[in-house]
Design a protein around this motif. Structure first.
Motif, PDB file in Angstrom:
ATOM      1  N   PRO A  53       0.849  -1.197   0.000  1.00  0.00           N
ATOM      2  CA  PRO A  53       0.000   0.000   0.000  1.00  0.00           C
ATOM      3  C   PRO A  53       0.886   1.249   0.000  1.00  0.00           C
ATOM      4  O   PRO A  53       1.912   1.284   0.677  1.00  0.00           O
ATOM      5  N   GLY A  54       0.492   2.261  -0.743  1.00  0.00           N
ATOM      6  CA  GLY A  54       1.317   3.460  -0.827  1.00  0.00           C
ATOM      7  C   GLY A  54       2.472   3.237  -1.781  1.00  0.00           C
ATOM      8  O   GLY A  54       2.326   2.662  -2.852  1.00  0.00           O
ATOM      9  N   LYS A  55       3.651   3.673  -1.365  1.00  0.00           N
ATOM     10  CA  LYS A  55       4.836   3.562  -2.217  1.00  0.00           C
ATOM     11  C   LYS A  55       5.211   2.101  -2.433  1.00  0.00           C
ATOM     12  O   LYS A  55       5.164   1.283  -1.505  1.00  0.00           O
ATOM     13  N   SER A  56       5.575   1.744  -3.655  1.00  0.00           N
ATOM     14  CA  SER A  56       5.929   0.352  -3.948  1.00  0.00           C
ATOM     15  C   SER A  56       7.322   0.013  -3.431  1.00  0.00           C
ATOM     16  O   SER A  56       8.150   0.900  -3.197  1.00  0.00           O
ATOM     17  N   GLY A  57       7.566  -1.289  -3.264  1.00  0.00           N
ATOM     18  CA  GLY A  57       8.879  -1.723  -2.822  1.00  0.00           C
ATOM     19  C   GLY A  57       9.982  -1.323  -3.784  1.00  0.00           C
ATOM     20  O   GLY A  57      11.086  -0.964  -3.370  1.00  0.00           O
ATOM     21  N   LEU A  58       9.698  -1.369  -5.089  1.00  0.00           N
ATOM     22  CA  LEU A  58      10.712  -0.969  -6.072  1.00  0.00           C
ATOM     23  C   LEU A  58      11.043   0.518  -5.945  1.00  0.00           C
ATOM     24  O   LEU A  58      12.212   0.908  -6.056  1.00  0.00           O
ATOM     25  N   ASP A  59      10.029   1.343  -5.705  1.00  0.00           N
ATOM     26  CA  ASP A  59      10.289   2.780  -5.527  1.00  0.00           C
ATOM     27  C   ASP A  59      11.125   3.030  -4.275  1.00  0.00           C
ATOM     28  O   ASP A  59      12.040   3.860  -4.277  1.00  0.00           O
ATOM     29  N   ILE A  60      10.809   2.314  -3.191  1.00  0.00           N
ATOM     30  CA  ILE A  60      11.593   2.451  -1.956  1.00  0.00           C
ATOM     31  C   ILE A  60      13.040   2.058  -2.214  1.00  0.00           C
ATOM     32  O   ILE A  60      13.979   2.747  -1.797  1.00  0.00           O
ATOM     33  N   LEU A  61      13.227   0.945  -2.910  1.00  0.00           N
ATOM     34  CA  LEU A  61      14.572   0.464  -3.208  1.00  0.00           C
ATOM     35  C   LEU A  61      15.341   1.461  -4.063  1.00  0.00           C
ATOM     36  O   LEU A  61      16.517   1.757  -3.800  1.00  0.00           O
ATOM     37  N   ASP A 115      22.373   4.557  -0.041  1.00  0.00           N
ATOM     38  CA  ASP A 115      22.100   3.589   1.018  1.00  0.00           C
ATOM     39  C   ASP A 115      22.412   2.190   0.497  1.00  0.00           C
ATOM     40  O   ASP A 115      21.727   1.664  -0.383  1.00  0.00           O
ATOM     41  N   ALA A 116      23.460   1.573   1.053  1.00  0.00           N
ATOM     42  CA  ALA A 116      23.938   0.290   0.531  1.00  0.00           C
ATOM     43  C   ALA A 116      23.485  -0.904   1.365  1.00  0.00           C
ATOM     44  O   ALA A 116      23.993  -2.008   1.196  1.00  0.00           O
ATOM     45  N   ARG A 117      22.539  -0.705   2.263  1.00  0.00           N
ATOM     46  CA  ARG A 117      22.077  -1.832   3.078  1.00  0.00           C
ATOM     47  C   ARG A 117      21.509  -2.952   2.206  1.00  0.00           C
ATOM     48  O   ARG A 117      20.934  -2.711   1.150  1.00  0.00           O
ATOM     49  N   GLY A 118      21.682  -4.190   2.665  1.00  0.00           N
ATOM     50  CA  GLY A 118      21.214  -5.330   1.901  1.00  0.00           C
ATOM     51  C   GLY A 118      19.697  -5.354   1.790  1.00  0.00           C
ATOM     52  O   GLY A 118      18.990  -5.049   2.752  1.00  0.00           O
ATOM     53  N   VAL A 119      19.192  -5.724   0.618  1.00  0.00           N
ATOM     54  CA  VAL A 119      17.752  -5.790   0.377  1.00  0.00           C
ATOM     55  C   VAL A 119      17.405  -7.110  -0.314  1.00  0.00           C
ATOM     56  O   VAL A 119      17.977  -7.442  -1.360  1.00  0.00           O
ATOM     57  N   ILE A 120      16.473  -7.851   0.288  1.00  0.00           N
ATOM     58  CA  ILE A 120      15.899  -9.036  -0.342  1.00  0.00           C
ATOM     59  C   ILE A 120      14.455  -8.709  -0.688  1.00  0.00           C
ATOM     60  O   ILE A 120      13.662  -8.362   0.192  1.00  0.00           O
ATOM     61  N   LEU A 121      14.108  -8.783  -1.977  1.00  0.00           N
ATOM     62  CA  LEU A 121      12.756  -8.485  -2.429  1.00  0.00           C
ATOM     63  C   LEU A 121      11.862  -9.718  -2.316  1.00  0.00           C
ATOM     64  O   LEU A 121      12.287 -10.837  -2.599  1.00  0.00           O
ATOM     65  N   LEU A 122      10.611  -9.476  -1.917  1.00  0.00           N
ATOM     66  CA  LEU A 122       9.586 -10.517  -1.909  1.00  0.00           C
ATOM     67  C   LEU A 122       8.477 -10.105  -2.856  1.00  0.00           C
ATOM     68  O   LEU A 122       8.055  -8.946  -2.862  1.00  0.00           O
ATOM     69  N   THR A 123       7.969 -11.043  -3.648  1.00  0.00           N
ATOM     70  CA  THR A 123       6.866 -10.723  -4.546  1.00  0.00           C
ATOM     71  C   THR A 123       6.136 -11.980  -4.970  1.00  0.00           C
ATOM     72  O   THR A 123       6.696 -13.072  -4.967  1.00  0.00           O
ATOM     73  N   ALA A 124       4.873 -11.796  -5.327  1.00  0.00           N
ATOM     74  CA  ALA A 124       4.094 -12.905  -5.880  1.00  0.00           C
ATOM     75  C   ALA A 124       4.344 -13.065  -7.358  1.00  0.00           C
ATOM     76  O   ALA A 124       3.937 -14.029  -7.976  1.00  0.00           O
ATOM     77  N   ARG A 125       5.023 -12.108  -7.959  1.00  0.00           N
ATOM     78  CA  ARG A 125       5.299 -12.153  -9.396  1.00  0.00           C
ATOM     79  C   ARG A 125       6.440 -13.119  -9.679  1.00  0.00           C
ATOM     80  O   ARG A 125       7.451 -13.117  -8.999  1.00  0.00           O
ATOM     81  N   SER A 126       6.274 -13.925 -10.709  1.00  0.00           N
ATOM     82  CA  SER A 126       7.321 -14.890 -11.036  1.00  0.00           C
ATOM     83  C   SER A 126       7.925 -14.670 -12.415  1.00  0.00           C
ATOM     84  O   SER A 126       8.838 -15.379 -12.813  1.00  0.00           O
ATOM     85  N   GLU A 127       7.402 -13.657 -13.137  1.00  0.00           N
ATOM     86  CA  GLU A 127       7.912 -13.437 -14.479  1.00  0.00           C
ATOM     87  C   GLU A 127       9.351 -12.944 -14.438  1.00  0.00           C
ATOM     88  O   GLU A 127       9.753 -12.193 -13.552  1.00  0.00           O
ATOM     89  N   THR A 128      10.130 -13.345 -15.452  1.00  0.00           N
ATOM     90  CA  THR A 128      11.539 -12.977 -15.499  1.00  0.00           C
ATOM     91  C   THR A 128      11.735 -11.474 -15.483  1.00  0.00           C
ATOM     92  O   THR A 128      12.638 -10.957 -14.811  1.00  0.00           O
ATOM     93  N   ASP A 150      10.079  -9.172 -14.057  1.00  0.00           N
ATOM     94  CA  ASP A 150       9.925  -8.593 -12.728  1.00  0.00           C
ATOM     95  C   ASP A 150      11.172  -8.831 -11.881  1.00  0.00           C
ATOM     96  O   ASP A 150      11.593  -7.970 -11.113  1.00  0.00           O
ATOM     97  N   ARG A 151      11.748 -10.005 -12.025  1.00  0.00           N
ATOM     98  CA  ARG A 151      12.998 -10.274 -11.298  1.00  0.00           C
ATOM     99  C   ARG A 151      14.101  -9.352 -11.795  1.00  0.00           C
ATOM    100  O   ARG A 151      14.874  -8.804 -10.999  1.00  0.00           O
ATOM    101  N   VAL A 152      14.174  -9.187 -13.098  1.00  0.00           N
ATOM    102  CA  VAL A 152      15.199  -8.304 -13.669  1.00  0.00           C
ATOM    103  C   VAL A 152      15.007  -6.875 -13.179  1.00  0.00           C
ATOM    104  O   VAL A 152      15.964  -6.189 -12.807  1.00  0.00           O
ATOM    105  N   ALA A 153      13.749  -6.404 -13.158  1.00  0.00           N
ATOM    106  CA  ALA A 153      13.471  -5.042 -12.696  1.00  0.00           C
ATOM    107  C   ALA A 153      13.916  -4.862 -11.256  1.00  0.00           C
ATOM    108  O   ALA A 153      14.497  -3.830 -10.891  1.00  0.00           O
ATOM    109  N   GLY A 154      13.666  -5.872 -10.416  1.00  0.00           N
ATOM    110  CA  GLY A 154      14.079  -5.786  -9.015  1.00  0.00           C
ATOM    111  C   GLY A 154      15.584  -5.736  -8.860  1.00  0.00           C
ATOM    112  O   GLY A 154      16.126  -4.904  -8.128  1.00  0.00           O
ATOM    113  N   LEU A 155      16.273  -6.599  -9.560  1.00  0.00           N
ATOM    114  CA  LEU A 155      17.729  -6.635  -9.460  1.00  0.00           C
ATOM    115  C   LEU A 155      18.358  -5.385 -10.060  1.00  0.00           C
ATOM    116  O   LEU A 155      19.331  -4.839  -9.530  1.00  0.00           O
ATOM    117  N   ASP A 156      17.788  -4.896 -11.172  1.00  0.00           N
ATOM    118  CA  ASP A 156      18.302  -3.672 -11.787  1.00  0.00           C
ATOM    119  C   ASP A 156      18.081  -2.455 -10.891  1.00  0.00           C
ATOM    120  O   ASP A 156      18.810  -1.465 -10.993  1.00  0.00           O
TER     121      ASP A 156
END
Length: 223
Positions: A55-63, A71-84, A86-92
């Motif tokens: 709700p509100g700002k998305s996890g990708l926007d926060i990242l 801010d170099a703190r470690g981030v592990i993304l969680l999502t219900a999306r399984s498409e490639t 989406d994974r690429v967008a998160g890692l990028d």
């Protein structure tokens, strides 16, 4: 290690928190993107478990905001999306790792451990803060005219705030740095120490920001 879990599915959030605490981690819980973004701008932690769909700002926007401000703190993304894509967008966007729901708690714990091992920082001997150099072992502050007379406990508070990299630390956290975990020293002593540090260091471009009811952060002026 302190882990921030940002997840709006309360059942999953509680399950992750229970398992992490059982493994010995400190855990803070947030349920929406706007609160999480504010928290991560102000508070210190070691790793973020971050849902993308919030709700509100998305996890990708926060990242993206975290990485944009350095801010170099470690981030592990969680999502219900399984498409490639989406994974690429998160890692990028700067994620260190990625888990697709549903996942096993054992896998999350293993990935947190692995990320913690990869991100162990090499110990630093000193830090430059404005016009002073803060040596860490043994601790002392050196200004343009030579060593600055700062008592040991005040030096430990200065070092804690410097290593927090702009994040806000509470009085309780600063007491832990100055006296050790579990000390019964009155938190008001931190106000005295900060006041003394301010008088000594403001002329050298080192300032202390107070957030009432929250804590203190360090501000270093550009020279």
């Amino acid at each position: 290690m302190r882990v921030v879990v940002v997840e709006d599915n309360i059942s999953l959030q509680k399950g992750i928190a229970y398992r992490l605490r059982d493994e010995g981690y400190g855990v803070d819980l947030l349920s929406d993107g706007d609160s999480a973004a504010d928290y991560l701008r102000q508070e210190d932690c070691d790793l973020v478990v971050l849902d993308i769909n919030l709700p509100g700002k998305s996890g990708l926007d926060i990242l993206r905001e975290m990485r944009a401000r350095g801010d170099a703190r470690g981030v592990i993304l969680l999502t219900a999306r399984s498409e490639t894509q989406d994974r690429v967008a998160g890692l990028d966007s700067g994620a260190d790792d990625y888990l697709v729901k549903p996942f096993e708690m054992d896998e999350l714990i293993a990935r947190i451990r692995a990320l913690g091992r990869r991100r162990v920082r090499a110990p630093r001997d000193s830090m430059v803060l404005g016009a002073i150099t803060l040596e860490l072992s043994p601790p002392r502050a050196i200004g343009p005219a030579g060593p600055i007379d700062i008592p040991r406990r005040e030096l430990s508070i200065l070092a804690a705030l410097a290593e927090a990299n702009g994040a806000t630390l509470s009085k309780e956290q600063l007491l832990d740095y100055a006296y050790g975990v579990g000390s019964e020293t009155d938190e008001k002593v931190i106000e005295v120490y900060i006041s003394r540090l301010r008088k000594r260091l403001t002329p050298h471009g080192v300032r202390f920001r107070v957030q009432r009811g929250i804590g203190y952060s360090l501000v270093v002026d550009a020279l």
